[in-house]
Design a protein around this motif. Sequence first.
Motif, short mmCIF file in Angstrom:
data_model
loop_
_atom_site.label_atom_id
_atom_site.label_comp_id
_atom_site.label_asym_id
_atom_site.label_seq_id
_atom_site.Cartn_x
_atom_site.Cartn_y
_atom_site.Cartn_z
N ASP A 51 0.81 -1.22 0.00
CA ASP A 51 0.00 0.00 0.00
C ASP A 51 0.85 1.27 0.00
O ASP A 51 0.32 2.37 0.19
CB ASP A 51 -0.93 0.00 1.22
CG ASP A 51 -2.02 -1.06 1.11
OD1 ASP A 51 -2.31 -1.48 -0.03
OD2 ASP A 51 -2.56 -1.48 2.14
N GLY A 52 2.15 1.09 -0.17
CA GLY A 52 3.02 2.27 -0.30
C GLY A 52 3.79 2.64 0.95
O GLY A 52 4.47 3.68 0.98
N PHE B 90 -9.28 -10.70 -4.30
CA PHE B 90 -9.85 -10.26 -3.02
C PHE B 90 -9.42 -8.83 -2.70
O PHE B 90 -10.26 -7.98 -2.37
CB PHE B 90 -9.41 -11.21 -1.90
CG PHE B 90 -9.98 -10.84 -0.55
CD1 PHE B 90 -11.22 -11.31 -0.16
CD2 PHE B 90 -9.26 -10.02 0.32
CE1 PHE B 90 -11.75 -10.97 1.08
CE2 PHE B 90 -9.79 -9.67 1.56
CZ PHE B 90 -11.03 -10.15 1.93
N ASP B 91 -8.13 -8.56 -2.81
CA ASP B 91 -7.60 -7.24 -2.41
C ASP B 91 -7.99 -6.13 -3.39
O ASP B 91 -8.35 -5.02 -2.97
CB ASP B 91 -6.07 -7.29 -2.30
CG ASP B 91 -5.60 -8.09 -1.09
OD1 ASP B 91 -6.40 -8.28 -0.16
OD2 ASP B 91 -4.44 -8.54 -1.09
N LYS B 92 -7.89 -6.41 -4.69
CA LYS B 92 -8.03 -5.36 -5.70
C LYS B 92 -9.43 -5.22 -6.27
O LYS B 92 -9.78 -4.19 -6.84
CB LYS B 92 -7.04 -5.60 -6.85
CG LYS B 92 -5.60 -5.78 -6.42
CD LYS B 92 -5.06 -4.55 -5.71
CE LYS B 92 -3.59 -4.73 -5.34
NZ LYS B 92 -3.09 -3.60 -4.51
N PRO C 284 -12.65 -3.38 -2.72
CA PRO C 284 -13.10 -2.06 -3.18
C PRO C 284 -14.56 -2.03 -3.65
O PRO C 284 -15.29 -1.08 -3.36
CB PRO C 284 -12.15 -1.74 -4.34
CG PRO C 284 -10.96 -2.60 -4.12
CD PRO C 284 -11.47 -3.83 -3.47
N GLN C 285 -14.99 -3.08 -4.36
CA GLN C 285 -16.36 -3.09 -4.89
C GLN C 285 -17.39 -3.27 -3.78
O GLN C 285 -18.48 -2.69 -3.83
CB GLN C 285 -16.51 -4.17 -5.96
CG GLN C 285 -15.76 -3.84 -7.24
CD GLN C 285 -16.08 -4.79 -8.38
OE1 GLN C 285 -17.07 -5.50 -8.35
NE2 GLN C 285 -15.23 -4.79 -9.39
N VAL C 286 -17.05 -4.06 -2.78
CA VAL C 286 -17.97 -4.24 -1.65
C VAL C 286 -18.09 -2.93 -0.86
O VAL C 286 -19.19 -2.54 -0.48
CB VAL C 286 -17.49 -5.39 -0.74
CG1 VAL C 286 -18.25 -5.40 0.59
CG2 VAL C 286 -17.67 -6.73 -1.45
N ARG C 287 -16.96 -2.27 -0.66
CA ARG C 287 -17.00 -0.97 0.04
C ARG C 287 -17.92 0.00 -0.70
O ARG C 287 -18.75 0.68 -0.10
CB ARG C 287 -15.59 -0.38 0.13
CG ARG C 287 -14.68 -1.03 1.14
CD ARG C 287 -13.46 -0.14 1.37
NE ARG C 287 -12.42 -0.80 2.12
CZ ARG C 287 -12.43 -1.00 3.43
NH1 ARG C 287 -13.48 -0.59 4.14
NH2 ARG C 287 -11.43 -1.60 4.04
N LEU D 233 -6.84 -13.16 3.78
CA LEU D 233 -8.02 -12.55 3.17
C LEU D 233 -8.71 -11.63 4.17
O LEU D 233 -9.72 -11.96 4.78
CB LEU D 233 -8.98 -13.64 2.69
CG LEU D 233 -8.42 -14.61 1.64
CD1 LEU D 233 -9.46 -15.64 1.26
CD2 LEU D 233 -7.94 -13.85 0.40
N ARG D 234 -8.16 -10.44 4.29
CA ARG D 234 -8.68 -9.48 5.26
C ARG D 234 -8.30 -8.08 4.79
O ARG D 234 -7.17 -7.83 4.39
CB ARG D 234 -8.09 -9.77 6.64
CG ARG D 234 -8.61 -8.91 7.77
CD ARG D 234 -8.10 -9.44 9.11
NE ARG D 234 -8.76 -10.69 9.46
CZ ARG D 234 -9.87 -10.79 10.17
NH1 ARG D 234 -10.46 -9.69 10.61
NH2 ARG D 234 -10.39 -11.96 10.44
N SER D 235 -9.26 -7.16 4.82
CA SER D 235 -8.96 -5.78 4.43
C SER D 235 -8.04 -5.14 5.45
O SER D 235 -7.87 -5.66 6.57
CB SER D 235 -10.26 -4.97 4.30
OG SER D 235 -10.94 -4.93 5.55
N ASP D 236 -7.44 -4.01 5.08
CA ASP D 236 -6.49 -3.35 5.97
C ASP D 236 -7.07 -3.04 7.34
O ASP D 236 -6.40 -3.15 8.36
CB ASP D 236 -5.99 -2.05 5.33
CG ASP D 236 -5.12 -2.32 4.12
OD1 ASP D 236 -4.60 -3.43 4.03
OD2 ASP D 236 -4.97 -1.42 3.28
N ASP D 237 -8.35 -2.63 7.36
CA ASP D 237 -8.97 -2.28 8.64
C ASP D 237 -9.63 -3.48 9.32
O ASP D 237 -10.22 -3.36 10.40
CB ASP D 237 -9.99 -1.16 8.46
CG ASP D 237 -11.11 -1.55 7.48
OD1 ASP D 237 -11.15 -2.71 7.03
OD2 ASP D 237 -11.94 -0.68 7.16
#
Length: 523
Positions: free
Chosen positions: A24-25, A266-268, A272-275, A303-307
């Motif tokens: 994520d940079g 899952f990540d890309k 994002p689409q679920v959010r 398989l887990r988002s950053d938050d």
Amino acid sequence: MSGKRKRVVLTIKDKLDIIKKLEDGGSSKQLAVIYGIGETTVRDIRKNKEKIITYASSSDSTSLLAKRKSMKPSMYEELDRAMLEWFNQQRAKGNPISGPICAKRAEFFFYALGMDGDFNPSAGWLTRFKQRHSIREINIRNERLNGDETAVEDFCNNFRDFIEQENLQPEQIYNADETGLFWKCLPSRTAVIKGKCTVPGHNLGEERITVMCCTNATGLHKLKLCVVGKARKPRSFKSTDTLNLPVSYFSQKGAWMDLSIFRQWFDKIFVPQVREYLRSKGLQEKAVLLLDNSPTHPNENVLRSDDGQIFAKYLPPNVASLIQPLGQGVIATMKRNYRAGLLHNNLEEGNDLKSFWKKLTLLDALYEIAMAWNLVKPVTISRAWKQILPAMEEKEGLDFDEDISGATVATILQHTKGLENVTPENLEKWLEIDSTEPGYEVLTDSEIIRRAQGQTDESSENDEEGIELIPEKHINHTTALQWTENLLDYLEQQGDMILPDRLVIRKLRATIRNKQKMTNPGQ
């Protein structure tokens, strides 16, 4: 004088978190300060990224990853790789796995791999194997796993308690599942044999792709299909940008889903689409993705988002075949829609079947399968969740008779040259030809052994679909506009063309003109 930095030993979970932050940079310097480690350690984690992710993905327990600090290899590494591959396949199938079965299989692989020395697959060896791969449990008894009704009830009760605790609505509960699709298989007057195509000289395996469906429990948020083909850029794509396809397209040399592709998806794509969807509905950006135990599905910790608000949860292997929502007629409906659509297109174009088959490309198939997925109605999906979420009520006024039946397809066949006399039995075989085709590669014992020894298939991804490296052809706005003008002239000359067709082209012409003005303001 500054004191010596205290030595910090990271867990596998810590390393996964660092990898995600790097992707994520995040900078090595910042992460080194946050975790109390040296920048060299961060760089080593970046260097060993794939190895760490692969190890974590094959793990069976999130909690053990949070404790485990090393990826200590087995004394017999080839045997360990073979056993893990075999174990994952058995678990995905829902087959019973007991200690004695594991021991017997380990002994078989030990000698099949031609390994030296004395090997005793004792209880101690089994314990160490489980610890190395964070496997929670292997049944002591040889219990029947596939189709355990008691386990279904237990899981459903526990899952309902879970979603109540997490305060999740049906809109926030998703399921994803893969399947194989023989995209170029057409019906025959004679029996359809799995592994053989109805057109001489072609093999079904050469025309197989993996398709993954994903939707929430209401059926109101269906993500674009995820499709895995063999080639990175199939010949039929020509100058088509894969980002503009009606599906999310990935490539793998065998056209199989794998751990890396699933994680990227899952990540890309999924997160994002679920959010975006939940935001549009005014719901909390929190969701769970229900998955089966396919060997291509990484560990829950990966398989887990950053938050941590969007995450995966696994169905027990002994219940997946009975209650996985997409497996309860949803994928089957999509496939029937696809095959009925192919026949309908052939009928509309007035081609003989052989000519139509020759012209059918993977790009055509992707548009058709995307349309087939769009035609699956929300009610079909919501019904498939009723065993897990019985509180979901079917809305009044919905049409329940949307599924494509064999009789519907038979009616189309009656008007298809060369297929007027296909028997109902052969028609059904064609419709169901890939119904049990998994989205992951199923290896034989010999293939497991070759893979464990580091032998790989020498075929390249560029072998698929007769790949030619065709230079991309850029079409400018002026050329596109001229083609549109010509098409409009043609339609105007045809007395039988309906007005909506011409209006669509006129709208397209206006769009191209606007693009041209934005590119060349002076024109």
